[in-house]
Design a protein around this motif. Structure first.
Motif, PDB file in Angstrom:
ATOM      1  N   GLY A  25      23.118  -4.016  -0.336  1.00 32.60           N
ATOM      2  CA  GLY A  25      23.262  -3.424  -1.312  1.00 32.60           C
ATOM      3  C   GLY A  25      22.749  -2.263  -2.023  1.00 32.60           C
ATOM      4  N   PHE A  26      22.668  -1.220  -0.459  1.00 34.32           N
ATOM      5  CA  PHE A  26      21.432  -0.474  -0.831  1.00 34.32           C
ATOM      6  C   PHE A  26      22.842   0.749  -1.998  1.00 34.32           C
ATOM      7  N   ASP A  27      24.507   0.191  -1.785  1.00 31.97           N
ATOM      8  CA  ASP A  27      25.745   1.668  -1.968  1.00 31.97           C
ATOM      9  C   ASP A  27      24.900   1.359  -3.978  1.00 31.97           C
ATOM     10  N   ALA A  28      23.868   0.249  -4.117  1.00 29.67           N
ATOM     11  CA  ALA A  28      23.680   0.274  -5.612  1.00 29.67           C
ATOM     12  C   ALA A  28      22.687   1.059  -6.261  1.00 29.67           C
ATOM     13  N   LEU A  29      21.956   1.750  -5.090  1.00 24.93           N
ATOM     14  CA  LEU A  29      20.175   2.783  -5.013  1.00 24.93           C
ATOM     15  C   LEU A  29      21.020   4.229  -4.901  1.00 24.93           C
ATOM     16  N   THR A  30      20.074   4.854  -5.477  1.00 18.36           N
ATOM     17  CA  THR A  30      20.375   6.612  -5.614  1.00 18.36           C
ATOM     18  C   THR A  30      20.720   7.266  -4.951  1.00 18.36           C
ATOM     19  N   SER A  50      19.309  -2.539  -7.204  1.00 12.96           N
ATOM     20  CA  SER A  50      18.045  -3.153  -6.898  1.00 12.96           C
ATOM     21  C   SER A  50      18.895  -3.476  -5.016  1.00 12.96           C
ATOM     22  N   THR A  51      18.528  -4.740  -3.942  1.00 18.47           N
ATOM     23  CA  THR A  51      18.742  -5.297  -2.709  1.00 18.47           C
ATOM     24  C   THR A  51      18.651  -6.362  -2.647  1.00 18.47           C
ATOM     25  N   ILE A  60      16.214 -18.260   3.387  1.00 16.37           N
ATOM     26  CA  ILE A  60      16.102 -17.675   2.399  1.00 16.37           C
ATOM     27  C   ILE A  60      16.356 -15.859   1.548  1.00 16.37           C
ATOM     28  N   ALA A  61      16.926 -16.038   1.049  1.00  9.08           N
ATOM     29  CA  ALA A  61      17.062 -14.517   0.107  1.00  9.08           C
ATOM     30  C   ALA A  61      16.627 -13.920  -0.876  1.00  9.08           C
ATOM     31  N   TYR A  62      15.689 -12.795  -0.826  1.00 11.15           N
ATOM     32  CA  TYR A  62      15.066 -12.352  -1.808  1.00 11.15           C
ATOM     33  C   TYR A  62      16.298 -10.871  -2.220  1.00 11.15           C
ATOM     34  N   ARG A  63      15.749 -11.057  -3.971  1.00 13.22           N
ATOM     35  CA  ARG A  63      15.918  -9.365  -4.400  1.00 13.22           C
ATOM     36  C   ARG A  63      14.996  -8.843  -5.075  1.00 13.22           C
ATOM     37  N   TRP A  64      14.810  -7.243  -4.169  1.00 13.69           N
ATOM     38  CA  TRP A  64      13.367  -7.065  -4.884  1.00 13.69           C
ATOM     39  C   TRP A  64      13.950  -5.651  -5.422  1.00 13.69           C
ATOM     40  N   GLY A  65      12.911  -4.722  -6.007  1.00  9.82           N
ATOM     41  CA  GLY A  65      13.137  -3.160  -6.848  1.00  9.82           C
ATOM     42  C   GLY A  65      13.090  -2.860  -5.909  1.00  9.82           C
ATOM     43  N   SER A  66      14.357  -1.937  -4.855  1.00  5.23           N
ATOM     44  CA  SER A  66      13.818  -0.906  -4.575  1.00  5.23           C
ATOM     45  C   SER A  66      13.990   0.425  -5.508  1.00  5.23           C
ATOM     46  N   ASP A  67      14.776   0.077  -5.880  1.00  2.53           N
ATOM     47  CA  ASP A  67      14.909   1.603  -6.755  1.00  2.53           C
ATOM     48  C   ASP A  67      14.853   0.813  -8.737  1.00  2.53           C
ATOM     49  N   SER A  68      14.042   0.325  -8.933  1.00  5.34           N
ATOM     50  CA  SER A  68      13.837  -1.001  -9.863  1.00  5.34           C
ATOM     51  C   SER A  68      12.882   0.644 -11.334  1.00  5.34           C
ATOM     52  N   SER A  69      13.058   0.174 -12.648  1.00  4.02           N
ATOM     53  CA  SER A  69      12.301   0.811 -13.000  1.00  4.02           C
ATOM     54  C   SER A  69      11.123   0.167 -12.557  1.00  4.02           C
ATOM     55  N   GLU A  79       0.660  -1.145  -0.225  1.00  2.42           N
ATOM     56  CA  GLU A  79       0.374  -0.468   0.323  1.00  2.42           C
ATOM     57  C   GLU A  79       0.628   1.744  -0.149  1.00  2.42           C
ATOM     58  N   GLY A  80       0.466   1.995  -0.794  1.00  8.59           N
ATOM     59  CA  GLY A  80       0.947   3.503  -0.880  1.00  8.59           C
ATOM     60  C   GLY A  80       2.337   3.556  -1.857  1.00  8.59           C
ATOM     61  N   TYR A  81       2.742   2.206  -2.131  1.00  5.24           N
ATOM     62  CA  TYR A  81       4.171   1.856  -3.455  1.00  5.24           C
ATOM     63  C   TYR A  81       4.161   0.969  -4.736  1.00  5.24           C
ATOM     64  N   GLY A  82       3.069   0.514  -4.645  1.00  7.05           N
ATOM     65  CA  GLY A  82       2.806  -0.469  -5.394  1.00  7.05           C
ATOM     66  C   GLY A  82       3.420  -1.428  -5.562  1.00  7.05           C
ATOM     67  N   ASP A  83       3.139  -1.919  -6.939  1.00  7.68           N
ATOM     68  CA  ASP A  83       4.143  -2.950  -7.136  1.00  7.68           C
ATOM     69  C   ASP A  83       5.330  -3.523  -6.623  1.00  7.68           C
ATOM     70  N   VAL A  84       5.808  -3.889  -6.371  1.00  7.48           N
ATOM     71  CA  VAL A  84       7.541  -4.425  -6.287  1.00  7.48           C
ATOM     72  C   VAL A  84       7.880  -5.538  -6.792  1.00  7.48           C
ATOM     73  N   PRO A  85       8.882  -5.605  -7.959  1.00  5.21           N
ATOM     74  CA  PRO A  85       9.411  -6.729  -8.444  1.00  5.21           C
ATOM     75  C   PRO A  85      10.415  -7.838  -7.207  1.00  5.21           C
ATOM     76  N   VAL A  86       9.969  -8.984  -7.285  1.00  2.00           N
ATOM     77  CA  VAL A  86      11.341  -9.839  -5.990  1.00  2.00           C
ATOM     78  C   VAL A  86      11.377 -10.855  -6.776  1.00  2.00           C
ATOM     79  N   GLN A  87      12.575 -11.674  -6.670  1.00  2.00           N
ATOM     80  CA  GLN A  87      12.933 -12.547  -6.857  1.00  2.00           C
ATOM     81  C   GLN A  87      13.757 -13.141  -6.200  1.00  2.00           C
ATOM     82  N   ILE A  88      13.349 -14.399  -6.358  1.00  2.00           N
ATOM     83  CA  ILE A  88      14.778 -15.789  -4.891  1.00  2.00           C
ATOM     84  C   ILE A  88      15.791 -15.552  -5.575  1.00  2.00           C
ATOM     85  N   GLU A  89      16.964 -15.450  -4.469  1.00  2.00           N
ATOM     86  CA  GLU A  89      18.564 -15.749  -4.355  1.00  2.00           C
ATOM     87  C   GLU A  89      19.431 -16.596  -4.515  1.00  2.00           C
ATOM     88  N   GLU A  90      18.738 -16.823  -3.268  1.00  2.00           N
ATOM     89  CA  GLU A  90      19.597 -17.998  -2.584  1.00  2.00           C
ATOM     90  C   GLU A  90      18.352 -18.744  -1.423  1.00  2.00           C
TER      91      GLU A  90
END
Length: 155
Positions: A122-127, A100-101, A81-90, A63-74
């Motif tokens: 992975g926050f160092d990859a974000l804007t 992403s983080t 379990i490790a998820y990658r998500w599009g914190s700063d993605s298109s 709510e308030g952010y909309g759809d966020v893509p995720v992918q299982i990494e490990e």
């Protein structure tokens, strides 16, 4: 409800970390962090995953952010379990691996139930790493408190 310490930001490592204890067996906590019908009860308002396997993708809707893509990494059931998500993605519902983080849940049984540690990196990859870390620190405090309430409340 079990009281837990808040999340901590490590600005040098660009991570957010929180360790909590949940008065529930490991198997119940594992289900809550891997099965969409449980994930949507405490984390996003809706969750879709095309499986629980490395490479499986999906979408978490907040709510308030909309759809966020995720992918299982490990994956190392039922301990990690490790998820990658599009914190700063298109917003094309695919995770941008360069913007992403990754958040990793690690579970350990303890005398009072299960200890869960989440580390988001992975926050160092974000804007804006500093703002993103602070926002997610608050998010993990809120969301993991909801997880404790969900699992300890008998829902």
């Amino acid at each position: 409800m079990t009281e837990n310490e808040p999340s901590v930001v490590d600005r040098d490592e660009f991570t957010v970390r929180r360790t909590i204890t949940i008065a529930a067996p490991l198997e119940k906590v594992w289900a809550a962090i891997t099965e969409v019908e449980h994930i949507a009860r405490w984390f996003p308002q809706a969750a879709v995953l095309d499986g629980v396997a490395v490479g499986a993708g999906g979408v978490f809707t907040f709510e308030g952010y909309g759809d966020v893509p995720v992918q299982i990494e490990e994956l190392d059931p039922p301990r990690m379990i490790a998820y990658r998500w599009g914190s700063d993605s298109s917003r094309d519902l695919r995770v941008d691996l360069d913007r992403s983080t990754v958040f990793r849940f690690t579970l350990e049984p303890v005398a009072t139930g299960t200890q869960l540690t989440v580390v988001e990196s992975g926050f160092d990859a974000l804007t804006d790493p500093a703002t993103s870390m602070e926002n997610n620190r608050g998010g993990w405090d809120s969301e993991l408190d909801e997880l404790v309430a969900y699992l300890e409340g008998g829902s």
